[in-house]
Design an enzyme around this catalytic site. Sequence first.
Site, short mmCIF file in Angstrom:
data_model
loop_
_atom_site.label_atom_id
_atom_site.label_comp_id
_atom_site.label_asym_id
_atom_site.label_seq_id
_atom_site.Cartn_x
_atom_site.Cartn_y
_atom_site.Cartn_z
N SER A 46 38.46 48.59 49.97
CA SER A 46 38.52 49.90 50.61
C SER A 46 37.18 50.63 50.65
O SER A 46 37.01 51.58 51.40
CB SER A 46 39.55 50.79 49.91
OG SER A 46 39.25 50.93 48.53
N ASP A 329 39.41 61.28 47.33
CA ASP A 329 40.69 61.19 46.62
C ASP A 329 40.40 60.66 45.22
O ASP A 329 39.26 60.72 44.77
CB ASP A 329 41.69 60.32 47.40
CG ASP A 329 41.18 58.91 47.67
OD1 ASP A 329 40.25 58.46 46.96
OD2 ASP A 329 41.70 58.25 48.60
N HIS A 332 38.04 57.21 45.94
CA HIS A 332 37.01 56.99 46.95
C HIS A 332 36.12 58.21 47.16
O HIS A 332 36.59 59.34 47.15
CB HIS A 332 37.68 56.64 48.29
CG HIS A 332 38.66 55.53 48.22
ND1 HIS A 332 40.02 55.74 48.07
CD2 HIS A 332 38.49 54.18 48.26
CE1 HIS A 332 40.64 54.58 48.03
NE2 HIS A 332 39.74 53.61 48.13
#
Length: 354
Positions: A46, A329, A332
């Site tokens: 991610s 968040d 990240h």
Amino acid sequence: MESLKLFLSLFFVSFSSCLIDVESDHVHHNNMKRLRPNRLFVFGDSYADTGNIRKSLADSWKMPYGVSFPGKPSGRFSDGRIATDFLARYLGIKSPIPYTLRKYAGKERLLYGMNYAYGGTGVFKTFNNPLPNMTTQIDYFQKVLASGNIYSPSHVHSSLALVSNAGNDYGTFILQKRPMTEFPGFIRKVVDQTEVNLRRIHKLGVKKIAISLLQPLGCLPSKTISTSFKHCNASDNALVRLHNTLLHRAVGKLNNETKPSTFVILDLYNAFLTVIKNKRADSGITRFVNPLKPCCVGITSNDSCSNVDEKGKKNYTICKDPKSSFFWDVFHPTEEGWRSVYSVLRGDLKAVLI
């Protein structure tokens, strides 16, 4: 003489700025043995995924992800641009198209490279995750090359590969409730498999490969929430340092085998800590008042950023200005966080062009 002046001008710009915007991606010089990388192939998770996961499977396709760029969810796990985008910008190219969207892109767009990264994945299979791990991502890359429809050998030779590992393998280890005494041995397995992956990417023809060190996992908001986002977890960061030490050794060995040096380390560990500890805004690094506190969080421990109830009511809160937060968040960085990290990485990035 005029062409020489043009080259010298471009050479100076590329080495004096972290976020350059070069118009031509075919700059060369008689004395340079290799071209500057002009396309980017991406593998990982991610921290690098720009939209490979199906919309039904990922929070990255839900609001408020993408609120800063492009103004709506785009599959990036942030409010905006992420590591892949900033590295592409440094090279002076467009961000590579996600692998799953390749059929919707024109051939000219594909020539900037391709992104095979999938959020939530690791070098091994991760917990309850059907998405392709890095071995499978490289399989996809190999099949695209074998087709011969998009990339020639010369295209691959003049490319850069980014290999991202943000720690999902270690998250899986913890979720499986394995004994912590096995953790050091598992770290060695992860690094050993990473070395296998790097060798394979190089064997497929990529002449320059950038590998991210593991970021300080103990500083992620998912860990610092227990201290009201005030302090990093020292034990977790000690394990991260073991991973990074072993990866340094593996990369050193690979570079001894492939002269001139093929593999470049991007030190996310110290870059993250530099930004987190920064007391003043300088050298392109934003000063975040509370860098460990995320911008977007769930209203309860069972909720996360983007969660809504059955009536569509938000089960999360979001800060007024994402640029004021390092983390988007609990896992990240924000776009502003990534921009600051890549400003710190300026020295590492220069090695990509050599």
